[in-house]
Scaffold this motif. Structure first.
Motif, PDB file in Angstrom:
ATOM      1  N   SER A  95      19.482 -20.226  72.956  1.00 18.02           N
ATOM      2  CA  SER A  95      18.032 -20.435  72.896  1.00 18.02           C
ATOM      3  C   SER A  95      17.433 -20.464  74.301  1.00 18.02           C
ATOM      4  O   SER A  95      16.314 -19.980  74.515  1.00 18.02           O
ATOM      5  CB  SER A  95      17.720 -21.740  72.165  1.00 18.02           C
ATOM      6  N   ILE A  96      18.151 -21.020  75.273  1.00 17.82           N
ATOM      7  CA  ILE A  96      17.659 -21.044  76.657  1.00 17.82           C
ATOM      8  C   ILE A  96      17.616 -19.634  77.224  1.00 17.82           C
ATOM      9  O   ILE A  96      16.668 -19.252  77.920  1.00 17.82           O
ATOM     10  CB  ILE A  96      18.541 -21.963  77.522  1.00 17.82           C
ATOM     11  N   VAL A  97      18.644 -18.837  76.925  1.00 20.50           N
ATOM     12  CA  VAL A  97      18.677 -17.460  77.420  1.00 20.50           C
ATOM     13  C   VAL A  97      17.509 -16.654  76.854  1.00 20.50           C
ATOM     14  O   VAL A  97      16.840 -15.899  77.581  1.00 20.50           O
ATOM     15  CB  VAL A  97      20.019 -16.783  77.056  1.00 20.50           C
ATOM     16  N   ARG A  98      17.235 -16.823  75.578  1.00 17.43           N
ATOM     17  CA  ARG A  98      16.230 -15.993  74.915  1.00 17.43           C
ATOM     18  C   ARG A  98      14.803 -16.477  75.141  1.00 17.43           C
ATOM     19  O   ARG A  98      13.876 -15.674  75.232  1.00 17.43           O
ATOM     20  CB  ARG A  98      16.526 -15.938  73.414  1.00 17.43           C
ATOM     21  N   PHE A 128      22.335 -27.906  81.474  1.00 15.02           N
ATOM     22  CA  PHE A 128      22.099 -27.415  82.827  1.00 15.02           C
ATOM     23  C   PHE A 128      21.961 -25.885  82.817  1.00 15.02           C
ATOM     24  O   PHE A 128      22.495 -25.214  81.937  1.00 15.02           O
ATOM     25  CB  PHE A 128      23.231 -27.863  83.750  1.00 15.02           C
ATOM     26  N   PRO A 129      21.289 -25.307  83.812  1.00 19.15           N
ATOM     27  CA  PRO A 129      20.894 -23.893  83.741  1.00 19.15           C
ATOM     28  C   PRO A 129      21.931 -22.882  84.217  1.00 19.15           C
ATOM     29  O   PRO A 129      21.728 -21.680  84.044  1.00 19.15           O
ATOM     30  CB  PRO A 129      19.672 -23.840  84.657  1.00 19.15           C
ATOM     31  N   GLY A 130      23.042 -23.331  84.810  1.00 14.36           N
ATOM     32  CA  GLY A 130      23.976 -22.378  85.417  1.00 14.36           C
ATOM     33  C   GLY A 130      24.495 -21.341  84.443  1.00 14.36           C
ATOM     34  O   GLY A 130      24.413 -20.129  84.689  1.00 14.36           O
ATOM     35  N   TYR A 131      25.026 -21.796  83.316  1.00 11.48           N
ATOM     36  CA  TYR A 131      25.604 -20.869  82.331  1.00 11.48           C
ATOM     37  C   TYR A 131      24.553 -19.980  81.676  1.00 11.48           C
ATOM     38  O   TYR A 131      24.753 -18.760  81.575  1.00 11.48           O
ATOM     39  CB  TYR A 131      26.395 -21.665  81.300  1.00 11.48           C
ATOM     40  N   PRO A 132      23.400 -20.523  81.219  1.00 14.43           N
ATOM     41  CA  PRO A 132      22.380 -19.623  80.655  1.00 14.43           C
ATOM     42  C   PRO A 132      21.904 -18.560  81.645  1.00 14.43           C
ATOM     43  O   PRO A 132      21.676 -17.412  81.251  1.00 14.43           O
ATOM     44  CB  PRO A 132      21.238 -20.589  80.280  1.00 14.43           C
ATOM     45  N   LEU A 133      21.760 -18.925  82.913  1.00 18.31           N
ATOM     46  CA  LEU A 133      21.337 -17.935  83.905  1.00 18.31           C
ATOM     47  C   LEU A 133      22.394 -16.848  84.071  1.00 18.31           C
ATOM     48  O   LEU A 133      22.075 -15.659  84.180  1.00 18.31           O
ATOM     49  CB  LEU A 133      21.074 -18.619  85.248  1.00 18.31           C
ATOM     50  N   VAL A 157      24.609 -15.912  81.819  1.00 17.57           N
ATOM     51  CA  VAL A 157      24.608 -15.108  80.601  1.00 17.57           C
ATOM     52  C   VAL A 157      23.459 -14.109  80.626  1.00 17.57           C
ATOM     53  O   VAL A 157      23.632 -12.923  80.296  1.00 17.57           O
ATOM     54  CB  VAL A 157      24.511 -16.009  79.357  1.00 17.57           C
ATOM     55  N   ALA A 158      22.275 -14.577  81.026  1.00 16.82           N
ATOM     56  CA  ALA A 158      21.116 -13.684  81.078  1.00 16.82           C
ATOM     57  C   ALA A 158      21.349 -12.538  82.052  1.00 16.82           C
ATOM     58  O   ALA A 158      21.047 -11.372  81.751  1.00 16.82           O
ATOM     59  CB  ALA A 158      19.872 -14.469  81.477  1.00 16.82           C
ATOM     60  N   GLY A 159      21.905 -12.856  83.225  1.00 13.84           N
ATOM     61  CA  GLY A 159      22.150 -11.813  84.225  1.00 13.84           C
ATOM     62  C   GLY A 159      23.179 -10.798  83.778  1.00 13.84           C
ATOM     63  O   GLY A 159      22.965  -9.584  83.896  1.00 13.84           O
ATOM     64  N   ILE A 160      24.301 -11.263  83.235  1.00 13.43           N
ATOM     65  CA  ILE A 160      25.364 -10.348  82.816  1.00 13.43           C
ATOM     66  C   ILE A 160      24.946  -9.552  81.587  1.00 13.43           C
ATOM     67  O   ILE A 160      25.288  -8.367  81.454  1.00 13.43           O
ATOM     68  CB  ILE A 160      26.661 -11.133  82.571  1.00 13.43           C
ATOM     69  N   SER A 161      24.187 -10.170  80.688  1.00 11.75           N
ATOM     70  CA  SER A 161      23.705  -9.438  79.501  1.00 11.75           C
ATOM     71  C   SER A 161      22.804  -8.283  79.908  1.00 11.75           C
ATOM     72  O   SER A 161      22.884  -7.182  79.352  1.00 11.75           O
ATOM     73  CB  SER A 161      22.968 -10.388  78.564  1.00 11.75           C
ATOM     74  N   ALA A 208      24.896 -26.577  89.314  1.00  9.49           N
ATOM     75  CA  ALA A 208      23.880 -26.053  88.397  1.00  9.49           C
ATOM     76  C   ALA A 208      24.424 -25.879  86.987  1.00  9.49           C
ATOM     77  O   ALA A 208      23.659 -25.643  86.053  1.00  9.49           O
ATOM     78  CB  ALA A 208      23.351 -24.709  88.909  1.00  9.49           C
ATOM     79  N   THR A 209      25.740 -26.007  86.827  1.00  5.78           N
ATOM     80  CA  THR A 209      26.370 -25.798  85.520  1.00  5.78           C
ATOM     81  C   THR A 209      26.675 -27.107  84.810  1.00  5.78           C
ATOM     82  O   THR A 209      26.516 -27.218  83.594  1.00  5.78           O
ATOM     83  CB  THR A 209      27.666 -24.985  85.681  1.00  5.78           C
ATOM     84  N   ARG A 210      27.137 -28.097  85.527  1.00  7.64           N
ATOM     85  CA  ARG A 210      27.468 -29.402  84.945  1.00  7.64           C
ATOM     86  C   ARG A 210      26.992 -30.513  85.877  1.00  7.64           C
ATOM     87  O   ARG A 210      27.124 -30.396  87.092  1.00  7.64           O
ATOM     88  CB  ARG A 210      28.976 -29.537  84.754  1.00  7.64           C
ATOM     89  N   ILE A 211      26.536 -31.606  85.315  1.00  8.09           N
ATOM     90  CA  ILE A 211      26.082 -32.728  86.131  1.00  8.09           C
ATOM     91  C   ILE A 211      27.232 -33.347  86.916  1.00  8.09           C
ATOM     92  O   ILE A 211      27.032 -33.917  87.985  1.00  8.09           O
ATOM     93  CB  ILE A 211      25.381 -33.792  85.246  1.00  8.09           C
TER      94      ILE A 211
END
Length: 589
Positions: free
Chosen positions: A224-227, A248-253, A255-259, A356-359
């Motif tokens: 949902s964060i990616v989309r 946290f935003p690291g993984y969604p960012l 995913v968005a970039g690689i997608s 940015a991925t985990r606290i």
């Protein structure tokens, strides 16, 4: 009288020929259009300076030629350290080529394409080359050929030059080959094996269907964060499509970039991203092995202990584990030993992604400060590395303040996922460990029917990971401390960062998960376990075990072997049970 032999050109080859022919008694005439001899290897004087036409390098594998060169030059021959750079795409590359530098500057994706193209070239040999273009494609793959650095049309370079070019490229291959066979390929093989182990429990037959069918729990939130980006419409509307500022935003960012890069659906991008960073995680593990010169058998045993860990499959599914662990290991790799500014900067970039991925990445980002305690003179660069590493997590808090008016919105949303408060004393409180003294707890763990269907079983298993992980932290830390204090273990300062990272991650995960009965600790302990394995391997490599009496060593060795086999078997059995549960959308962690 013999007719003279004419030699065109007074360069090194022409003068060497003339010199040798003269020794044999032949009359020689050397014809040179310039005023002096030396050809492209000569030096000229200009306004009081001595300038060279180009690098004066001497390269030969023929002993007689080398002997002749030394004989003629004698004491006038000067040996200097070579410093050569290739200027390509507005960047300088070392020559001979350094594999890691190429990966860093060309990029991971392009480097992956080059490696896969090379492997394809080795599997499908080309016909005998008729020109340089065919030779490069057959030797190194078409992708590397597309990065050619030469200006001459490659098809104009024919067979009579290929052997010479092969000798010139050999130093570069000597650097690249060990990296390929010792690091890239083993790490890729382990990643593929993990993916295969997950696919065994799926009912689907193709890659896309297998992994899209695994989307569940946190994966929906990341998606949902990616989309849609981060959204918050109130605490009374917590849903995937509405208030999702809980991750946290690291993984969604990523995913968005690689997608976008691969032009795939974000849901498939969840898994491709996780698996690419899983590969990077294994790469860093093998880089540590190589840096520490770990024996091959130890590398295999340590890697299997990580591969078989009960929740290691989370490294390849739609969760942030692989991105966090890869950036964590990269941060430790570049920050603990190196003090060169550029490498510290690289550590800071890894740390930024980590926090940015985990606290839990925020306290780990402080580890380079240990370099100041150990007497590092580059205190400014160490502080800069820490500041950059903290920027990922702190930047997320700043984003929440600017867009939603609350910097701690992430923490405020956690009660809606079950964690109503953070208990910083959980690690020393008795109620954290009381489930272990419950008969129902152990009956649940040893019940096959519950293992394959009951959520309570997975929670009971996660609760068991708390004392086991705490015990391993205490034992390994105690053993390491005693051996270092006794002077039997070297390089303990390097391991200190690993111990602190493991303790920080465990403590924060336990404090945050205490309110919900530690139901996710089996997953949160995965990075702790990986860091501990590395610390243990390093300790074993740099510890002198001569203090152990000879008569005890065989019994101790057999006990350790038996313990390893038993632990690996239990890990693998639990790994398969949890993987099956995850594939069937049952709660794991």
């Amino acid at each position: 009288m013999r007719d003279p032999i004419y030699i065109l050109g007074a360069g090194p080859a022409g003068m060497a020929a003339a010199y040798r022919l003269t020794q044999l008694g032949f009359p020689v005439v050397v014809v040179e259009r310039e005023e002096g001899v030396g050809g492209l290897a000569k030096s000229i004087r200009y306004q009081g300076f001595i300038l060279d036409y180009g690098p004066h390098r001497f390269f030969t594998k023929i002993p007689a030629v080398l002997e002749l060169w030394n004989q003629v030059l004698g004491s006038e021959q000067v040996t200097v350290r070579r410093l050569t750079r290739i200027y390509y795409r507005k960047q300088y590359f070392q020559y001979p080529i350094q594999a890691w530098e190429v990966l860093r500057k060309v990029g991971w994706w392009e480097s992956l394409r080059i490696v896969l193209s090379y492997l394809w070239a080795q599997l499908i040999p080309r016909p005998a080359p008729s020109n340089f273009a065919d030779w490069v494609k057959g030797k190194f793959g078409t992708q590397l050929y597309s990065h050619r650095l030469w200006q001459v049309t490659s098809t104009m370079i024919t067979k009579n030059r290929l052997k010479q070019l092969s000798q010139l490229l050999q130093p570069s291959w000597q650097h690249l080959a060990p990296f390929l066979w010792q690091i890239l390929l083993p790490s890729l093989a382990l990643t593929v094996l993990q993916i295969f182990m997950i696919s065994l429990w799926s009912k689907e037959s193709d890659y896309v269907s297998i992994f899209k069918g695994l989307t569940q729990w946190d994966s929906h939130w990341y998606l949902s964060i990616v989309r849609r980006g981060y959204q918050f419409v109130g605490f009374d509307k917590i849903a995937y499509e509405q208030s999702n500022v809980a991750f946290f935003p690291g993984y969604p960012l990523a995913v968005a970039g690689i997608s976008r890069l691969l032009r795939v659906d974000p849901e498939l991008g969840l898994y491709l991203t996780a698996q690419l960073f899983c590969w990077l995680m294994w790469i860093y593990l093998f880089l540590f092995y190589r840096r520490w010169q770990i024996p091959l058998v130890w590398q295999i045993l340590a890697s299997l202990l990580i591969l078989a860990y009960p929740t290691s499959f989370y490294l390849c599914v739609g969760y942030s584990e692989s991105l966090f662990v890869a950036s964590l290991l990269g941060f430790l790799y570049w920050s603990i030993r190196w003090e060169r500014p550029l490498l510290m900067l690289l550590a800071g970039v890894h740390g930024l992604v980590m926090s940015a991925t985990r606290i839990v990445g925020l306290p780990v980002a402080l580890i380079p400060l240990l370099n100041l305690w150990s007497g590092s003179r580059r205190w400014l660069w160490n502080l800069a590395t820490v500041s950059l590493a903290l920027l990922g997590g702190l930047g997320f808090f700043l984003y929440c303040q600017l867009f939603f008016g609350s910097w701690d919105l992430y923490m405020k949303m956690q009660p809606y996922f079950g964690s109503s408060f953070v208990n910083y004393l959980a690690i020393v409180q008795a109620h954290t460990y009381t489930p272990l003294f419950s008969i129902d707890h152990w009956q649940s763990l040893f019940s096959p029917s519950r293992a394959l269907g009951d959520q309570i079983w997975a929670i009971s298993l996660s609760q068991l990971f708390v004392p086991l992980t705490l015990g391993s932290l205490l034992v390994t830390g105690l053993i390491d401390g005693i051996s270092a204090t006794a002077g039997k273990s070297q390089c303990w300062q390097e391991r200190l960062g690993f111990h602190l990272a493991a303790w920080s991650m465990f403590y924060i995960a336990l404090a945050g998960g205490s309110a919900v009965g530690q139901r996710s600790m089996s997953r949160y302990c995965l990075p702790v376990h990986i860091v501990q394995v590395l610390a243990l391997v390093h300790w074993a490599k740099y510890t002198d075990f001569s203090f152990i009496p000879e008569r005890i060593r065989p019994y101790l060795g057999n006990t350790l072997k038996l313990g390893y086999v038993l632990l690996a078997f239990i890990f693998f059995a639990l790994n398969q049970i949890l993987t099956w549960r995850y594939a069937h959308h049952l709660w794991v962690a």
